[in-house]
Design an enzyme around this catalytic site. Sequence first.
Site, PDB file in Angstrom:
ATOM      1  N   HIS A  25     -14.437  -2.508 -10.160  1.00 10.12           N
ATOM      2  CA  HIS A  25     -13.509  -1.581  -9.504  1.00 10.12           C
ATOM      3  C   HIS A  25     -14.184  -0.253  -9.132  1.00 10.12           C
ATOM      4  CE1 HIS A  25      -9.421  -1.750  -8.321  1.00 10.12           C
ATOM      5  NE2 HIS A  25      -8.852  -1.054  -9.268  1.00 10.12           N
ATOM      6  N   ASN A  75      -4.842   4.513  -9.115  1.00  6.75           N
ATOM      7  CA  ASN A  75      -3.515   4.476  -8.470  1.00  6.75           C
ATOM      8  C   ASN A  75      -3.026   5.854  -8.017  1.00  6.75           C
ATOM      9  OD1 ASN A  75      -3.251   5.250 -11.152  1.00  6.75           O
ATOM     10  ND2 ASN A  75      -1.222   4.348 -11.374  1.00  6.75           N
ATOM     11  N   ASP A 100     -13.801  -2.030  -3.793  1.00  6.59           N
ATOM     12  CA  ASP A 100     -13.977  -3.436  -4.162  1.00  6.59           C
ATOM     13  C   ASP A 100     -12.900  -4.276  -3.477  1.00  6.59           C
ATOM     14  OD1 ASP A 100     -12.193  -1.930  -5.961  1.00  6.59           O
ATOM     15  OD2 ASP A 100     -11.865  -3.850  -6.947  1.00  6.59           O
ATOM     16  N   ASN A 121      -4.623  -0.715  -5.492  1.00  3.95           N
ATOM     17  CA  ASN A 121      -3.846   0.495  -5.792  1.00  3.95           C
ATOM     18  C   ASN A 121      -4.459   1.772  -5.221  1.00  3.95           C
ATOM     19  OD1 ASN A 121      -1.857  -0.904  -7.152  1.00  3.95           O
ATOM     20  ND2 ASN A 121      -2.894  -0.752  -9.117  1.00  3.95           N
TER      21      ASN A 121
END
Length: 196
Positions: A25, A75, A100, A121
């Site tokens: 991520h 997020n 990613d 997100n």
Amino acid sequence: MTDEAGPWLVVGLGNPGREYANNRHNVGFMVADLLAARMGAKFGRHKRAVAEAAEGRLGFGGPKLVLLKPLTYMNLSGGPVAGLAQFHKIPPARVIAVHDELDIPYGQVRVKCGGGEGGHNGLRSMSKSLGTKDYARVRFGVGRPPGRQDPADFVLSDFSAAERKELEFLVDRAADVVESVVTKGVEPTQNLYHGA
């Protein structure tokens, strides 16, 4: 090439903190770090946004880049992105998100402008805060999780030993793709890199 239209904002998406540093991520942070190194720029805490930022030029007298690594969690990335875009008066058309991408196999880097967020997100937060989905995305393929592994757990885990052998090369390629979007545009970059 001059930057009469102003600077570009390149957003590396990731999570802050050492425990996330090598996660799938966090590949956006890895690419942003490499771009900063290429420009001889250093990241520092931005006074107007919960983020680290670095500024520099692509090559001698080339376009100016503002590199951003939000220090909120993924997020909530949109707040710092919108804040910095406003601060530098950068329109969404000159914003590039590096992230990613589960729907692209590992080893592939793709670029597109606009479209859906694919459940990401960080992108969802950016689109909401910028008020549009019309910004460029450099999508770093991480592939689908093996077996029944939850996608959220998969992206929050580190790259495998086999993947790490190629990782440096792929981060380098993703940085090249970002530079190409800035200097050539999205479509010429797709033509250059998507066949490879």
